[in-house]
Design a protein around this motif. Structure first.
Motif, PDB file in Angstrom:
ATOM      1  N   LEU A  65       0.999  -1.300   0.105  1.00 11.09           N
ATOM      2  CA  LEU A  65      -0.011   0.053   0.064  1.00 11.09           C
ATOM      3  C   LEU A  65       0.864   1.211   0.070  1.00 11.09           C
ATOM      4  N   TYR A  66       1.993   1.313   0.817  1.00  8.32           N
ATOM      5  CA  TYR A  66       2.732   2.343   0.798  1.00  8.32           C
ATOM      6  C   TYR A  66       3.321   2.366  -0.521  1.00  8.32           C
ATOM      7  N   TYR A  67       3.800   1.680  -1.324  1.00  7.44           N
ATOM      8  CA  TYR A  67       4.120   1.632  -2.579  1.00  7.44           C
ATOM      9  C   TYR A  67       3.285   2.274  -3.626  1.00  7.44           C
ATOM     10  N   GLU A  68       1.822   1.824  -3.595  1.00  7.70           N
ATOM     11  CA  GLU A  68       0.796   2.225  -4.368  1.00  7.70           C
ATOM     12  C   GLU A  68       0.652   3.833  -4.321  1.00  7.70           C
ATOM     13  N   ALA A  69       0.424   3.997  -2.741  1.00 11.24           N
ATOM     14  CA  ALA A  69       0.187   5.471  -2.273  1.00 11.24           C
ATOM     15  C   ALA A  69       1.281   6.561  -2.668  1.00 11.24           C
ATOM     16  N   ALA A  70       2.660   6.261  -2.659  1.00  7.43           N
ATOM     17  CA  ALA A  70       3.735   7.003  -3.141  1.00  7.43           C
ATOM     18  C   ALA A  70       3.685   7.148  -4.584  1.00  7.43           C
ATOM     19  N   LYS A  71       3.285   6.166  -5.455  1.00  4.83           N
ATOM     20  CA  LYS A  71       2.997   6.313  -6.602  1.00  4.83           C
ATOM     21  C   LYS A  71       1.911   7.187  -7.216  1.00  4.83           C
ATOM     22  N   ASP A  72       0.847   7.149  -6.289  1.00 11.06           N
ATOM     23  CA  ASP A  72      -0.348   7.828  -6.654  1.00 11.06           C
ATOM     24  C   ASP A  72      -0.164   9.152  -6.362  1.00 11.06           C
ATOM     25  N   LEU A  73       0.267   9.490  -4.999  1.00 12.92           N
ATOM     26  CA  LEU A  73       0.280  10.922  -4.566  1.00 12.92           C
ATOM     27  C   LEU A  73       1.673  11.497  -5.257  1.00 12.92           C
ATOM     28  N   TYR A  74       2.668  10.901  -5.679  1.00 15.58           N
ATOM     29  CA  TYR A  74       3.784  11.725  -6.492  1.00 15.58           C
ATOM     30  C   TYR A  74       3.182  11.980  -7.977  1.00 15.58           C
ATOM     31  N   HIS A  75       2.201  11.087  -8.421  1.00 16.08           N
ATOM     32  CA  HIS A  75       1.642  11.658  -9.839  1.00 16.08           C
ATOM     33  C   HIS A  75       0.987  12.538  -9.788  1.00 16.08           C
ATOM     34  N   LEU A  76       0.056  12.597  -8.580  1.00 15.77           N
ATOM     35  CA  LEU A  76      -0.847  13.776  -8.497  1.00 15.77           C
ATOM     36  C   LEU A  76      -0.042  15.287  -8.240  1.00 15.77           C
ATOM     37  N   ASN A  77       0.909  15.036  -7.392  1.00 17.09           N
ATOM     38  CA  ASN A  77       1.680  16.287  -7.394  1.00 17.09           C
ATOM     39  C   ASN A  77       3.193  16.084  -7.419  1.00 17.09           C
ATOM     40  N   HIS A  79       6.012  17.587  -8.151  1.00 20.51           N
ATOM     41  CA  HIS A  79       6.983  18.971  -7.632  1.00 20.51           C
ATOM     42  C   HIS A  79       7.019  18.911  -6.341  1.00 20.51           C
ATOM     43  N   ASP A  80       5.770  18.392  -5.537  1.00 18.36           N
ATOM     44  CA  ASP A  80       5.880  18.837  -4.087  1.00 18.36           C
ATOM     45  C   ASP A  80       5.101  17.623  -3.304  1.00 18.36           C
ATOM     46  N   GLY A  81       5.633  16.418  -3.810  1.00 17.32           N
ATOM     47  CA  GLY A  81       5.048  15.215  -3.277  1.00 17.32           C
ATOM     48  C   GLY A  81       5.321  15.058  -1.673  1.00 17.32           C
ATOM     49  N   PRO A  82       4.653  14.098  -1.146  1.00 17.67           N
ATOM     50  CA  PRO A  82       4.806  13.659   0.304  1.00 17.67           C
ATOM     51  C   PRO A  82       6.118  13.306   0.760  1.00 17.67           C
ATOM     52  N   ASN A  83       6.339  13.603   1.766  1.00 17.90           N
ATOM     53  CA  ASN A  83       7.912  13.328   2.545  1.00 17.90           C
ATOM     54  C   ASN A  83       7.768  11.908   2.729  1.00 17.90           C
ATOM     55  N   PRO A  84       8.939  10.953   2.095  1.00 16.76           N
ATOM     56  CA  PRO A  84       8.745   9.695   2.198  1.00 16.76           C
ATOM     57  C   PRO A  84       8.862   9.107   3.765  1.00 16.76           C
ATOM     58  N   THR A  85       9.636   9.668   4.476  1.00 14.32           N
ATOM     59  CA  THR A  85       9.540   9.539   5.905  1.00 14.32           C
ATOM     60  C   THR A  85       7.981   9.365   6.465  1.00 14.32           C
ATOM     61  N   ASP A  86       7.449  10.589   6.267  1.00 10.93           N
ATOM     62  CA  ASP A  86       6.073  10.555   6.559  1.00 10.93           C
ATOM     63  C   ASP A  86       5.121   9.747   6.054  1.00 10.93           C
ATOM     64  N   LEU A  87       5.464   9.349   4.750  1.00  9.33           N
ATOM     65  CA  LEU A  87       4.710   8.283   4.182  1.00  9.33           C
ATOM     66  C   LEU A  87       4.543   6.910   4.670  1.00  9.33           C
ATOM     67  N   ALA A  89       5.817   6.094   7.812  1.00  4.80           N
ATOM     68  CA  ALA A  89       5.249   6.338   9.048  1.00  4.80           C
ATOM     69  C   ALA A  89       3.765   5.917   8.980  1.00  4.80           C
ATOM     70  N   ARG A  90       3.111   6.744   7.799  1.00  2.44           N
ATOM     71  CA  ARG A  90       1.545   6.572   7.828  1.00  2.44           C
ATOM     72  C   ARG A  90       1.114   5.149   7.464  1.00  2.44           C
ATOM     73  N   PHE A  91       1.862   4.372   6.517  1.00  4.20           N
ATOM     74  CA  PHE A  91       1.468   3.370   5.827  1.00  4.20           C
ATOM     75  C   PHE A  91       1.858   2.111   6.695  1.00  4.20           C
ATOM     76  N   VAL A  92       3.405   2.313   7.088  1.00  2.00           N
ATOM     77  CA  VAL A  92       4.166   1.045   7.410  1.00  2.00           C
ATOM     78  C   VAL A  92       4.519   1.133   8.909  1.00  2.00           C
ATOM     79  N   GLY A  93       4.948   2.243   9.417  1.00  2.00           N
ATOM     80  CA  GLY A  93       5.515   2.412  10.661  1.00  2.00           C
ATOM     81  C   GLY A  93       4.628   2.205  11.938  1.00  2.00           C
ATOM     82  N   TRP A  94       3.100   2.202  11.711  1.00  5.29           N
ATOM     83  CA  TRP A  94       2.210   1.913  12.748  1.00  5.29           C
ATOM     84  C   TRP A  94       2.051   0.267  12.754  1.00  5.29           C
ATOM     85  N   GLY A  95       2.195  -0.463  11.949  1.00  5.12           N
ATOM     86  CA  GLY A  95       2.026  -1.898  11.905  1.00  5.12           C
ATOM     87  C   GLY A  95       2.693  -2.691  13.040  1.00  5.12           C
TER      88      GLY A  95
END
Length: 111
Positions: A65-77, A79-87, A89-95
């Motif tokens: 899911l982290y991979y898919e979200a990174a791909k989607d969110l960077y495609h949407l934006n 030039h100013d995509g999400p911080n990989p560390t924050d992403l 933590a959001r998808f994998v770090g809580w598991g």
């Protein structure tokens, strides 16, 4: 004789099955039910319950899911995509957390 027509719908609260599920609205990755960043708190609880006996499976699923979200969110934006560390933590770090493969050495002179 014609069969009776159905009457008015019951005025009852929605059952659990009829509520909007806590699933991601892609490609923005917001929760369909509460509008929070997905996985929201409820989605995390459900995922932990679903993968209760399969922590490795949950980790692999979350990494995908982290991979898919990174791909989607960077495609949407791009030039100013999400911080990989924050992403992460959001998808994998809580598991599921694992203990380290090697135990930390005990401090010398400590009791």
């Amino acid at each position: 004789m014609a069969p009776p027509r159905s009457g008015p719908a019951a005025n009852l609260p929605k059952s659990h099955a009829e509520r909007t599920p806590h699933t991601p609205m892609r490609p923005m990755w917001f929760c369909r039910a509460d509008g929070q960043h997905w996985p929201c708190g409820e989605a995390r609880l459900r995922l932990k319950a679903e993968f209760e006996d399969n922590t490795a499976g949950l980790t692999i699923y979350l990494a995908g899911l982290y991979y898919e979200a990174a791909k989607d969110l960077y495609h949407l934006n791009p030039h100013d995509g999400p911080n990989p560390t924050d992403l992460f933590a959001r998808f994998v770090g809580w598991g599921p957390h694992r203990r380290p493969a090697i135990e930390a050495p005990k401090a010398a002179g400590g009791s």
